[in-house]
Design a protein around this motif. Structure first.
Motif, mmCIF file in Angstrom:
data_model
loop_
_atom_site.group_PDB
_atom_site.id
_atom_site.type_symbol
_atom_site.label_atom_id
_atom_site.label_comp_id
_atom_site.label_asym_id
_atom_site.label_seq_id
_atom_site.Cartn_x
_atom_site.Cartn_y
_atom_site.Cartn_z
ATOM 1 N N UNK A 31 40.038 36.713 38.799
ATOM 2 C CA UNK A 31 40.527 36.530 40.307
ATOM 3 C C UNK A 31 41.725 37.231 40.560
ATOM 4 N N UNK A 32 42.923 36.858 39.778
ATOM 5 C CA UNK A 32 44.188 37.576 40.081
ATOM 6 C C UNK A 32 43.970 39.081 40.069
ATOM 7 N N UNK A 33 43.451 39.639 39.085
ATOM 8 C CA UNK A 33 43.461 41.108 38.981
ATOM 9 C C UNK A 33 42.440 41.531 39.949
ATOM 10 N N UNK A 34 41.441 41.097 40.294
ATOM 11 C CA UNK A 34 40.418 41.826 41.387
ATOM 12 C C UNK A 34 40.929 41.405 42.769
ATOM 13 N N UNK A 35 41.996 40.558 42.959
ATOM 14 C CA UNK A 35 42.671 40.506 44.246
ATOM 15 C C UNK A 35 43.644 41.358 44.313
ATOM 16 N N UNK A 36 44.222 41.508 43.209
ATOM 17 C CA UNK A 36 45.316 42.694 43.460
ATOM 18 C C UNK A 36 45.066 44.107 43.648
ATOM 19 N N UNK A 37 43.668 44.358 43.155
ATOM 20 C CA UNK A 37 43.213 45.811 43.141
ATOM 21 C C UNK A 37 43.615 46.369 44.031
ATOM 22 N N UNK A 38 43.229 45.835 45.380
ATOM 23 C CA UNK A 38 43.008 46.836 46.416
ATOM 24 C C UNK A 38 44.393 47.282 46.872
#
Length: 149
Positions: free
Chosen positions: A138-145
């Motif tokens: 979740x952390x990774x995919x939220x920060x990706x943008x």
């Protein structure tokens, strides 16, 4: 030339690569009794030819860049490594944080942030099968943008 002894078979397996005690016992089981196999394994351990801690560290070292801690723990447990040895191996060999490892795996596979929910779920499933925790995903995919901006 006769059948190789249990000792010779064990040495041949260990010459190719490290094996956990359980793996080696399984490979030797068709060729001897449980007592004979235990005696050979004890001798291999005594001589330093077979070592579960060394095996655990080597496996973690070789796979830590591609897999998360959950998957590494599962792989080691499946191979008969004790929990305390698993914890020590992961603690000593995983010098990069789980989030950084997940980011590297994600970057090499996808490289672009998910455009919609379906793509987000696909990327999350991929990371989950690699053994990364839900929090890290979740952390990774939220920060990706934010990284692309």
């Amino acid at each position: 030339m006769g059948e190789p002894s249990l000792r010779e078979r064990a040495l041949r397996h260990l010459a190719r690569r490290d094996h956990s005690r359980q793996e080696l016992a399984r490979k030797l089981s068709p060729y001897g009794s449980a007592d004979e196999i235990e005696a050979v394994l004890d001798r291999m351990t005594e001589l330093g030819l077979q070592s579960d801690p060394r095996y655990a560290e080597a496996l973690v070292r070789s796979k830590a860049s591609r897999y998360g801690s959950t998957r590494l723990r599962h792989e080691l447990a499946r191979r008969g490594i004790e929990r305390n040895l698993i914890d020590e191996a992961i603690e000593h060999e995983c010098v990069v944080s789980e989030l950084d490892r997940a980011r590297a795996v994600w970057q090499s596979r996808f490289g672009t942030s998910p455009a919609d929910r379906r793509e987000w779920a696909r990327q999350a499933r991929f990371l989950q099968t690699r053994g990364f925790s839900t929090d890290v995903i979740c952390k990774l995919l939220k920060e990706a943008p934010d990284e692309s901006a």
